[in-house]
Design a protein around this motif. Structure first.
Motif, PDB file in Angstrom:
ATOM      1  N   ALA A  34      10.853 -14.546  81.259  1.00 40.98           N
ATOM      2  CA  ALA A  34       9.492 -14.369  80.728  1.00 40.98           C
ATOM      3  C   ALA A  34       9.310 -12.952  80.189  1.00 40.98           C
ATOM      4  CB  ALA A  34       8.474 -14.664  81.823  1.00 40.98           C
TER       5      ALA A  34
ATOM      6  N   GLU B 251       8.382 -17.236  72.465  1.00 43.75           N
ATOM      7  CA  GLU B 251       7.713 -18.073  73.466  1.00 43.75           C
ATOM      8  C   GLU B 251       8.475 -18.148  74.787  1.00 43.75           C
ATOM      9  OE1 GLU B 251       5.764 -21.327  70.357  1.00 43.75           O
ATOM     10  OE2 GLU B 251       7.198 -22.010  71.864  1.00 43.75           O
ATOM     11  N   ALA B 252       9.799 -18.169  74.701  1.00 45.54           N
ATOM     12  CA  ALA B 252      10.581 -18.435  75.918  1.00 45.54           C
ATOM     13  C   ALA B 252      11.931 -17.738  75.857  1.00 45.54           C
ATOM     14  CB  ALA B 252      10.780 -19.941  76.071  1.00 45.54           C
TER      15      ALA B 252
ATOM     16  N   CYS C  70      16.187 -15.652  73.222  1.00 44.73           N
ATOM     17  CA  CYS C  70      14.749 -15.916  73.143  1.00 44.73           C
ATOM     18  C   CYS C  70      14.409 -16.633  71.843  1.00 44.73           C
ATOM     19  CB  CYS C  70      13.968 -14.603  73.213  1.00 44.73           C
ATOM     20  SG  CYS C  70      14.215 -13.708  74.770  1.00 44.73           S
TER      21      CYS C  70
ATOM     22  N   LYS D 118       9.810 -22.516  72.576  1.00 45.67           N
ATOM     23  CA  LYS D 118      10.067 -23.319  73.789  1.00 45.67           C
ATOM     24  C   LYS D 118      11.037 -24.462  73.501  1.00 45.67           C
ATOM     25  CE  LYS D 118       5.905 -22.517  76.416  1.00 45.67           C
ATOM     26  NZ  LYS D 118       4.484 -22.790  76.345  1.00 45.67           N
TER      27      LYS D 118
END
Ligand SMILES: Cc1ncc(COP(=O)(O)O)c(C=O)c1O
Length: 343
Positions: free
Chosen positions: A42, A51-52, A208, A211
């Motif tokens: 995170a 996002e992820a 990264c 999602k």
């Protein structure tokens, strides 16, 4: 004392990292239940504005799962001619991901938009991905600017391609430019960066992106054997790396620059100052009549280890274990080398 400047991958974990390892909460990460890994993922995603995130054991695995998640087998992927993914990741993009690499030359790592446009228009296979690298390893740690990345991203978007950034040393680039990493990563769909290397964690990288993309990458990570269970003990070092080790990369960059300028002032051994933009210095033995192997050998004989870059160069990489004393020793070694070989 031997000053080992072969790579910034040689860094050891800090004392704080070792304490964080001992204290880390862990769980089964394949179940998504390792709190320390979840926290690192995170934190990493926030740091690069995505996002992820997905924790992976190595940068190579990070690049591979990213490429697999963006493409289908048989697709063409565009890379800069000297890309680490092409030269040093044992051909996995072809042998594992089933991708056809197409290489575009450049001076120091930034693919020119016109060359990218031309490559796509001539392409028969579906071309779904462009990979950038920042800093650029084989060009000597050169830094791509946000404008250069944006130009590639614009052409890629126009042609329906995704952009992945091999940001093994993303933070060296951001620190060199004096910008937040998001200034660079906003121009790419996905990014891999290493918490090992200059940031000093013993293991690990983070990929990264969106999602959905990370969901696919997670499956490929498992398929490649990268589901590491209670690896929070390792991710804990990555958290320390992101929180405590980023800003000090400016010291490594600064020491590399100073070393390069001193070598240039001495004359003899060659150095291209225009390429010294982060923590790497590539010295050239040609003016002294030395090839890469001979130069590496002569430096080692004077207490400095570097990595041979044929035909006639050696790469010296500054990391946190190199203070003023170590850099001073390198300067003395170069002086001695110049004396011995200058005709
Ligand atoms: C630019 C670049 N990308 C990717 C990697 C791969 O990282 P790893 O050694 O963790 O697989 C490296 C390693 O040196 C690198 O320099």
């Amino acid at each position: 004392m031997v000053v080992d400047m072969r790579s910034d991958t040689l860094t050891h974990p800090t004392d704080e990292m070792r304490r964080a390892m001992a204290a880390a909460d862990v769980g089964d990460d394949v179940y998504g239940e390792d709190p320390t890994i979840n926290r690192l993922e995170a934190m990493a995603a926030a740091r690069v504005g995505k996002e992820a995130g997905l924790y992976v054991p190595t940068g190579s695995m990070g690049n591979l799962v990213a490429m697999m998640s963006h493409t289908q087998r048989g697709d063409q992927v565009i890379l800069e001619y000297e890309a680490h993914i092409y030269h040093h990741e044992v051909g996995a993009l072809s042998s594992v991901a089933g991708l056809l690499p197409r290489l575009i030359p450049s001076d120091y790592g930034a693919i020119a938009p016109a060359a990218l446009r031309a490559a796509v228009s001539q392409a028969y296979p579906r071309t779904s991905l462009v990979c950038l690298e920042n800093t650029h390893n084989r060009h000597g740690g050169t830094v791509l600017t946000a404008a250069e990345m944006a130009a590639v991203s614009e052409v890629a978007a126009g042609a329906g391609m995704k952009v992945h950034l091999d940001g093994a040393r993303l933070f060296n680039a951001a620190v060199a430019l004096g910008v937040e990493p998001t200034v660079l990563t906003r121009h790419v769909d996905s990014v891999m960066f290493c918490v090992s290397k200059g940031l000093s964690a013993p293991v690990g990288s983070v990929v990264c992106g969106t999602k959905d993309f990370i969901g696919r990458a997670r499956s490929f990570r498992k398929a490649l054997g990268g589901g590491m269970r209670q690896a929070g003990v390792l991710a804990a070092c990555g958290i320390v790396a992101l929180e405590k080790m980023v800003d000090r990369l400016a010291e490594d960059n600064m020491r590399a620059r100073r070393l390069a300028e001193t070598i240039a002032d001495l004359g003899g051994l060659g150095v291209d100052l225009s390429r010294v933009q982060s923590n790497m210095v590539v010295v050239n033995g040609a003016p002294l009549g030395l090839d890469a192997a001979a130069l590496a050998r002569e430096l080692a004989a004077r207490g400095v280890k570097g990595g041979g870059r044929p035909p006639s160069s050696v790469r010296l990489v500054v990391n946190r274990h190199h203070g003023d004393a170590e850099i001073g020793q390198v300067v003395e070694a170069v002086k001695d080398l110049n004396r011995a070989f200058r005709s």
